[in-house]
Design an enzyme around this catalytic site. Structure first.
Site, mmCIF file in Angstrom:
data_model
loop_
_atom_site.group_PDB
_atom_site.id
_atom_site.type_symbol
_atom_site.label_atom_id
_atom_site.label_comp_id
_atom_site.label_asym_id
_atom_site.label_seq_id
_atom_site.Cartn_x
_atom_site.Cartn_y
_atom_site.Cartn_z
ATOM 1 N N GLN A 176 0.822 -1.205 0.000
ATOM 2 C CA GLN A 176 0.000 0.000 0.000
ATOM 3 C C GLN A 176 0.858 1.257 0.000
ATOM 4 O OE1 GLN A 176 -2.729 -0.270 3.291
ATOM 5 N NE2 GLN A 176 -3.889 -1.962 2.400
ATOM 6 N N ASP A 322 -2.181 -11.485 4.454
ATOM 7 C CA ASP A 322 -3.609 -11.582 4.759
ATOM 8 C C ASP A 322 -4.024 -12.987 5.176
ATOM 9 O OD1 ASP A 322 -4.105 -8.908 4.268
ATOM 10 O OD2 ASP A 322 -4.584 -9.228 2.156
#
Length: 446
Positions: A176, A322
């Site tokens: 990100q 994740d």
């Protein structure tokens, strides 16, 4: 099993005798975000097929619409984004609500930082407002941006400026943050280089290159030059690996299972869990390999298998970030001890995923201990006891609970189960359909 969470927000997932079937998961969330955001910066129309619809990606559609970009929706998974060019976004005069979407707020900030003469305010829900934004404000500030956070968090004001390129070494591996800087680099004067301490997902680099940007990718860094125009044309979104992972782990843990999952994104910077599970003894076969929307893809065949414990260190963390709660669940059903280290980043997700994962496992009778940068799990190669847990509003924890229920002896009640809608609204319905189909197959075999 309840296919839809009742009004109280709880779902009970009953044990599965086995899991047999074929399925396809929704489009990749990370790529879906980027298709809309980068499509908004293109000249003309971008057609997106296989779009992964979720609360997070709905927030991205709403955000670009607030910036004056038209997005037409055709059914559940097809969009047309009518971009207005690199400097086309305009300030809406009201805060832009990013919901729970960390990818959205960080990538969007990179885009808005270079919109000289425009002022923007970004907000989010309670969970997103606890997540650190200083990690993007600091490098953007070096580029000449004016970013005002609220004690390092949201709400955040972005005052568009003329930017200059920089060389920036990421303190922590983060796709990100890398993407935020690269998107700002499109609008900056001179080259922008981001150096990574470890490889992270590269969807932004791939899509920007496909749109005509000058992107140079090296083993440990990425360089982007300023662009004058972008054009994507069409984006085909492959199935989300993070949405695939719960079914891979469930099929591995439930005896007698054979599950096929089709059209999955198999980008090696996303599929670290596969390597971890295979090291533990999982039986996973990749077949029908092909390119899907500029990304490596294919189909998976997963058979149940006994597992042994393993250690996961810092180098593997970004490739499975994740899915690490699911690794913990697999470790709980493996023989021996498993350890995770170098995963401090898990404490800055929707919840503190280290503590939340350990608490969930303990609720199922598993011996687990949190560490500053990970956890230790002592596995027992039998079915979990089952029990009750809360997702704490974290979609990844809700999915962990569902897989635990399928692999348990007594089932699992998941409180705040509706959190799955952040990334996979139809998750429990798909779990229910797979479980029911598997029961029918077992009955036919008798």
């Amino acid at each position: 099993m309840s296919a839809v969470a009742p009004s109280g927000g709880s779902v009970v997932v009953e044990p599965a005798p086995q899991l047999i079937g074929h399925l396809a998961v929704p489009g990749d969330k990370s790529i879906s975000h980027r298709s809309v955001l980068i499509g908004a910066l293109c000249d003309g129309e971008t057609r997106v097929t296989g779009f992964g619809r979720s609360a997070d990606t709905e927030s991205t559609i709403a955000a670009v619409r607030a910036l004056g970009i038209e997005v037409y929706e055709h059914g559940d998974d097809t969009l047309r984004v009518f971009g207005k060019g690199l400097r086309g976004p305009t300030a809406p005069g009201a805060p832009i609500d990013c919901g729970n979407a960390g990818t959205l707020v960080r990538l969007l900030t990179g885009i808005l930082a270079g919109q000289a003469g425009h002022d923007f305010e970004l907000t989010g829900d309670g969970s997103l407002s606890t997540r650190p934004m200083g990690r993007i404000a600091e490098p953007l500030g070096r580029m000449g941006a004016r970013i005002e956070t609220t004690d390092g968090r949201l709400p955040m004001a972005v005052h568009g400026q003329e930017l200059r390129g920089i060389d920036y070494a990421l303190p922590v591996a983060s796709a990100q943050v890398k993407s935020c800087i690269l998107l700002a680099g499109l609008l900056a004067e001179g080259e922008t280089t981001v150096v990574e301490p470890a490889p992270t997902r590269d969807h932004t680099e791939r899509m920007l290159a496909a749109a005509g940007a000058h992107v140079a990718v090296r083993p440990t860094s990425v360089t982007i030059r300023p662009a004058t125009s972008l054009s994507l044309g069409e984006v085909e979104v492959p199935g989300d690996f993070s949405s695939t992972a719960p079914f891979v782990v469930a099929a591995t843990l439930v005896p007698g299972s054979e599950v096929h999952i089709h059209g999955v994104n198999l980008n090696p910077r996303r599929t670290g869990l596969l390597e971890i599970l295979e090291r533990m003894g999982a039986k996973i076969t990749v077949y029908n390999r092909r390119e899907i929307g500029g990304e490596p893809g294919g189909d998976l065949e997963v058979h149940s298998a006994p597992l042994v414990g393993t250690a996961v260190g810092a180098k593997e963390v970004p490739l499975a970030i994740d899915e690490l709660p699911l690794f913990a669940l697999a470790a709980a059903c493996a023989r021996g001890e498993s350890r995770l280290t170098g995963a401090e980043e898990l404490r800055a997700k929707e919840t503190d995923r280290i503590e939340a994962t350990v608490d969930a496992l303990r609720a199922f009778g598993v011996r687990a201990r949190a560490r500053d940068d990970g956890f230790t799990v002592t596995g027992v190669p039998t079915r979990l006891r089952g029990g009750r847990m809360t997702s704490r509003g974290d979609h990844r924890l809700a999915m962990l609970g569902a897989v635990a229920g399928l692999a348990s002896r007594e089932g699992v009640r998941i409180d705040d189960a509706e959190a799955v809608a952040v990334s996979f609204p139809g998750f429990f319905s798909m779990v229910d359909a797979l479980r029911r189909a598997s029961v029918v197959v077992e009955d036919e075999r008798r």
